[in-house]
Scaffold this motif. Structure first.
Motif, PDB file in Angstrom:
ATOM      1  N   ALA A 270      43.632  39.229  44.609  1.00 52.00           N
ATOM      2  CA  ALA A 270      42.933  38.286  43.731  1.00 52.00           C
ATOM      3  C   ALA A 270      42.371  39.018  42.505  1.00 52.00           C
ATOM      4  CB  ALA A 270      41.812  37.603  44.510  1.00 52.00           C
ATOM      5  N   LEU A 271      41.755  40.178  42.737  1.00 52.45           N
ATOM      6  CA  LEU A 271      41.146  40.901  41.614  1.00 52.45           C
ATOM      7  C   LEU A 271      42.215  41.490  40.684  1.00 52.45           C
ATOM      8  CD1 LEU A 271      38.209  42.706  43.485  1.00 52.45           C
ATOM      9  CD2 LEU A 271      38.058  40.732  41.955  1.00 52.45           C
ATOM     10  N   GLY A 272      43.257  42.045  41.299  1.00 46.10           N
ATOM     11  CA  GLY A 272      44.335  42.638  40.493  1.00 46.10           C
ATOM     12  C   GLY A 272      45.015  41.580  39.639  1.00 46.10           C
ATOM     13  N   ASP A 273      45.285  40.423  40.240  1.00 43.05           N
ATOM     14  CA  ASP A 273      45.948  39.348  39.488  1.00 43.05           C
ATOM     15  C   ASP A 273      45.059  38.873  38.335  1.00 43.05           C
ATOM     16  OD1 ASP A 273      48.167  39.476  41.068  1.00 43.05           O
ATOM     17  OD2 ASP A 273      47.786  37.637  42.204  1.00 43.05           O
ATOM     18  N   ARG A 274      43.757  38.847  38.588  1.00 47.84           N
ATOM     19  CA  ARG A 274      42.835  38.404  37.542  1.00 47.84           C
ATOM     20  C   ARG A 274      42.891  39.368  36.354  1.00 47.84           C
ATOM     21  NH1 ARG A 274      36.717  37.784  39.297  1.00 47.84           N
ATOM     22  NH2 ARG A 274      35.883  38.090  37.222  1.00 47.84           N
ATOM     23  N   LEU A 275      42.907  40.657  36.672  1.00 54.81           N
ATOM     24  CA  LEU A 275      42.965  41.663  35.600  1.00 54.81           C
ATOM     25  C   LEU A 275      44.301  41.586  34.863  1.00 54.81           C
ATOM     26  CD1 LEU A 275      41.613  44.005  34.160  1.00 54.81           C
ATOM     27  CD2 LEU A 275      42.317  45.519  36.014  1.00 54.81           C
ATOM     28  N   THR A 276      45.379  41.433  35.622  1.00 50.79           N
ATOM     29  CA  THR A 276      46.703  41.351  34.988  1.00 50.79           C
ATOM     30  C   THR A 276      46.763  40.156  34.031  1.00 50.79           C
ATOM     31  OG1 THR A 276      47.845  42.502  36.777  1.00 50.79           O
ATOM     32  CG2 THR A 276      49.180  41.000  35.475  1.00 50.79           C
ATOM     33  N   ALA A 277      46.231  39.016  34.480  1.00 48.31           N
ATOM     34  CA  ALA A 277      46.238  37.831  33.610  1.00 48.31           C
ATOM     35  C   ALA A 277      45.370  38.082  32.375  1.00 48.31           C
ATOM     36  CB  ALA A 277      45.724  36.616  34.382  1.00 48.31           C
ATOM     37  N   ALA A 278      44.254  38.772  32.564  1.00 48.56           N
ATOM     38  CA  ALA A 278      43.308  38.962  31.452  1.00 48.56           C
ATOM     39  C   ALA A 278      43.858  39.892  30.374  1.00 48.56           C
ATOM     40  CB  ALA A 278      41.987  39.507  31.988  1.00 48.56           C
TER      41      ALA A 278
END
Ligand SMILES: Cc1ncc(COP(=O)(O)O)c(C=O)c1O
Length: 346
Positions: A270-278
């Motif tokens: 969840a955190l990694g995907d959030r950073l990737t999207a950001a």
């Protein structure tokens, strides 16, 4: 939140309190398990219940037939190589972008590591490059699922079938990483994991090997136990193996961690995907693929920089992140040489 000035230019760091230390939180469950082992007075895996429980639980988690716990990821990979039993001079193809633990077992078994390229602009082994390296001496391919992302397993499995080559998966960084609906470690002939301190599942140091093949499981178990055929009831050492037996103390910690690993992985996703999207779309800055497209479990978070487009050097970017309180470093640093070379004679 945008800072007025970057910390590297004298502004306030974005991150004001340190990142949590690496390694998933140890707590009461680990303490209880370890205490139980010490109170039992039995610390060896031979006849101990904790290691057997870890093996059973890990096999169930991955949906495989056999799991074997050993002393490190390096030991798991060495055991996998001892299991497929190369002849001296046989070749094993792998990636040079990995931990030394991928390579050590190849050399110790008198085989020759052959390095293929990684995919352009990516991190994983390039199937086309591997294919070009196959010779009649090729005994195995070690596919590393680097940083928690899956390599293109279908291509390697096909090569394995076509050429009669063993496929070993190095999943030291890839717990519960998925590839087209299958889990890393379950697709090849043997899968190897590390339980070293920084991994998603840890007991300080340890390793796990998995396989669906009974014959490989039997040989692996022997290799990691000095080739000792305990089923005979005697002391028959039927081939040359090592003592890679994990202790019950490490297994006690691993057992508690096994209950937590799915939770750790989903949080990291969840955190990694959030950073990737950001950070997607910033020119010259290439984040890793998200968990949906690469099965990523984000062991580390690599970003690739094209300096001309990004407008800043890689090293300066690392300095800027570090100044903001975000741990970062540039791969790969050149070794400064080995202080321990030279003669043992005084
Ligand atoms: C890809 C890879 N392979 C093998 C290893 C070796 O594992 P260990 O350090 O547990 O021996 C590691 C450890 O970091 C790794 O990242």
């Amino acid at each position: 939140m945008m800072a007025e000035r970057l910390a590297i230019d004298g502004g306030e760091p974005i991150r004001t309190h340190p990142f949590p230390s690496r390694g998933p939180g140890f707590g009461d469950a680990e303490i209880e398990q370890v205490t139980e082992v010490i109170r039992s007075g039995h610390l060896s895996r031979v006849g101990g219940p904790k290691t057997a429980a870890v093996e059973e639980k890990f096999a169930r988690l991955l949906g495989v037939k056999h799991a074997l716990a050993v002393t490190s990821g390096t030991a798991a990979i060495h055991t996998a190589i001892g299991t497929i039993n190369p002849n001296p001079g046989d070749e094993i193809i792998t990636t040079p972008v990995t931990d030394m633990g991928t390579i050590i077992g190849i050399i110790y078994q008198n085989a020759i590591p052959i390095f293929a390229d990684v995919v352009p602009g990516g991190y994983q082994l390039d199937p086309e490059s591997v294919r070009r390296k196959i010779t009649p001496r090729t005994k195995a391919i070690i596919v590393v699922h680097l940083w928690g992302m899956a390599a293109d397993m279908d291509a390697f499995l096909e090569m394995g079938r076509e050429h009669g080559i063993a496929i070993i998966e190095d999943c030291a960084q890839a717990y519960l990483t998925s590839y087209r609906g299958r889990l890393a470690g379950t697709m090849g002939d043997l899968g190897c994991f590390s339980m070293q301190q920084s991994k998603h599942l840890t007991c300080g140091d340890g390793g796990l090997l998995v396989t669906n093949r009974d014959d490989l499981a039997t040989r692996a178990r022997l290799f990691a136990d000095k080739g000792w055929d305990r089923s005979s009831g005697g002391r028959g050492h039927i081939f040359l193996g090592l003592n890679y037996r994990i202790s019950e103390l490490q297994s006690a910690v691993a057992l508690a961690q096994l209950d937590k690993v799915e939770g750790f992985v989903s949080r990291r996703r969840a955190l990694g995907d959030r950073l990737t999207a950001a950070i997607s779309g910033i020119p010259g800055l290439h984040p890793p693929a998200d968990s949906a497209s690469s099965g990523n479990t984000y062991w580390f978070y690599p970003v690739r920089i094209v300096e001309k487009e990004f407008g800043m050097s890689r090293d300066r970017f690392v300095e800027a992140l570090t100044a903001e309180g975000v741990p970062a470093w540039a791969s790969w640093r050149r070794s400064s040489g080995c202080p321990a070379t030279g003669s043992w004679r005084r």
